[in-house]
Design an enzyme around this catalytic site. Structure first.
Site, short mmCIF file in Angstrom:
data_model
loop_
_atom_site.label_atom_id
_atom_site.label_comp_id
_atom_site.label_asym_id
_atom_site.label_seq_id
_atom_site.Cartn_x
_atom_site.Cartn_y
_atom_site.Cartn_z
N GLU A 175 0.83 -1.22 0.00
CA GLU A 175 0.00 0.00 0.00
C GLU A 175 0.86 1.27 0.00
O GLU A 175 2.09 1.20 0.14
CB GLU A 175 -0.91 0.01 1.22
N LYS A 214 -3.70 -1.61 14.66
CA LYS A 214 -3.06 -0.64 15.56
C LYS A 214 -3.67 -0.74 16.95
O LYS A 214 -4.88 -0.85 17.09
CB LYS A 214 -3.27 0.78 15.02
O1 PSU Z 1 0.12 2.44 11.32
C1 PSU Z 1 -0.62 2.67 10.36
N1 PSU Z 1 -1.56 1.77 10.01
C2 PSU Z 1 -2.43 1.97 8.98
C3 PSU Z 1 -2.38 3.09 8.22
C4 PSU Z 1 -3.30 3.39 7.07
O2 PSU Z 1 -4.58 3.79 7.54
C5 PSU Z 1 -5.59 3.09 6.80
C6 PSU Z 1 -6.88 3.01 7.57
O3 PSU Z 1 -7.41 4.28 7.67
P1 PSU Z 1 -8.88 4.52 8.22
O4 PSU Z 1 -8.84 4.18 9.69
O5 PSU Z 1 -9.15 5.98 7.97
O6 PSU Z 1 -9.79 3.64 7.44
C7 PSU Z 1 -4.97 1.76 6.52
O7 PSU Z 1 -5.61 1.08 5.46
C8 PSU Z 1 -3.55 2.14 6.19
O8 PSU Z 1 -3.44 2.53 4.85
C9 PSU Z 1 -1.39 4.07 8.59
O9 PSU Z 1 -1.26 5.13 7.96
N2 PSU Z 1 -0.55 3.82 9.65
#
Ligand code: PSU
Length: 293
Positions: free
Chosen positions: A64, A198
């Protein structure tokens, strides 16, 4: 019986729908027969090395790019992105970093494009929802887990590696803040290899949500413990554990053969030599969460 006003309204809507349909069929982004070459010319640009590996059925790993555009500052982001690609290469596979550059979904980036993306402060964090907007406006974007899964699936890459997936946020019962990554995992047959979710998220609810979406969650290693990104244990369990690459491949193969369209989460706990520094970060996160409360 429709009254005159309703009839006029429907006719007007039908007229504008016909106009939209005409525009779409003329558009270079319009529907056409599926296939890698056709896709390459339209929405997608598949990097030659990646296209060649897909066609000759050699291993390709999707990566990604939100982590590049929004996860880390420049030049740390570029260094990490290059390092991750190198690790994939050193293990005999072709890395395919997914990102959107000037409205095209790139599957695999040249060094020049990777550099450009890492320095692009206007890049949009692009999840499933944002794809039509970023593409049609010719913007650039870092793809999240959900949109990277879509690109990987369309181009025929069943394995995708990332750091951590998005999940159910704490207090989601009142905020409804649940990542689109989870619903994507429920409808796109790609295996997402990661270090868990996370720890800032509600891991218990994240696993519950994945169960509802029909997503198999497995841990790589000897135990069922589902990791929490910076630590090897979250306090919650996976459905099963996988002890070798062969077992993982069999699991992915069984999932694809089922044609159920569900994804898989394969969580790899942080390595022992990294665990100590992970523990320090985890403690800081928990302290910050407590203070925020
Ligand atoms: O430690 C991290 N985990 C995940 C992400 C990113 O954040 C996204 C999820 O974002 P949201 O919670 O807005 O859906 C994941 O798919 C990934 O691309 C990030 O930047 N940093």
């Amino acid at each position: 019986m429709l009254n005159v006003f309703t009839r006029q309204k429907i006719l007007k809507q039908a007229k504008s729908l016909r106009r939209i349909a005409r525009l779409i069929s003329r558009s270079p982004l319009g529907p056409g027969p599926a296939g890698l070459n056709n896709l390459q010319d339209r929405l997608f640009q598949v990097y030659p090395e990646v296209a060649e590996a897909i066609v000759s059925k050699r291993p390709v790993v999707a990566l990604e790019s939100t982590i590049i555009t929004h996860g880390m500052p420049y030049p740390e982001n570029l260094r990490v992105a290059k390092e991750v690609e190198k690790i994939v290469k050193n293990n005999g596979a072709i890395p395919a970093t997914v990102a959107i550059m000037s409205g095209k979904i790139h599957v695999g980036l040249s060094e020049e494009n990777l550099e450009r993306l890492a320095q692009d402060t206007n890049a949009v964090k692009t999840s499933r929802r944002d794809l039509p907007y970023v593409i049609s406006k010719g913007l650039s974007g870092g793809t999240t887990v959900s949109s990277t899964m879509i690109a990987a699936n369309v181009t025929g890459i069943p394995v995708f590696v990332t750091g951590g997936i998005g999940g159910v946020h704490r207090r989601a019962e009142s905020t409804f803040d649940i990542s689109a990554d989870l619903t994507e995992l429920g409808k796109t047959p790609v295996a997402v290899i990661c270090a868990g979710a996370k720890s800032i998220l509600d891991i218990e609810l994240t696993l519950e949500y994945l169960e509802t979406q029909g997503v198999l969650v497995a841990t790589y290693g000897d135990s069922l413990d589902f990791p929490a990104f910076f630590t090897s244990k979250s306090g919650f369990k996976s459905v099963c554990n996988i002890q070798s690459p062969e077992e993982a491949a069999n699991l992915i193969d069984a999932n694809l053969s089922l044609k159920s369209n569900s994804g898989i989460v394969l969580a790899v706990p942080i390595s022992e030599d990294e665990a100590a520094s992970g523990e320090i970060i985890e403690k800081a996160i928990q302290k910050a969460l407590k203070e925020a409360r």
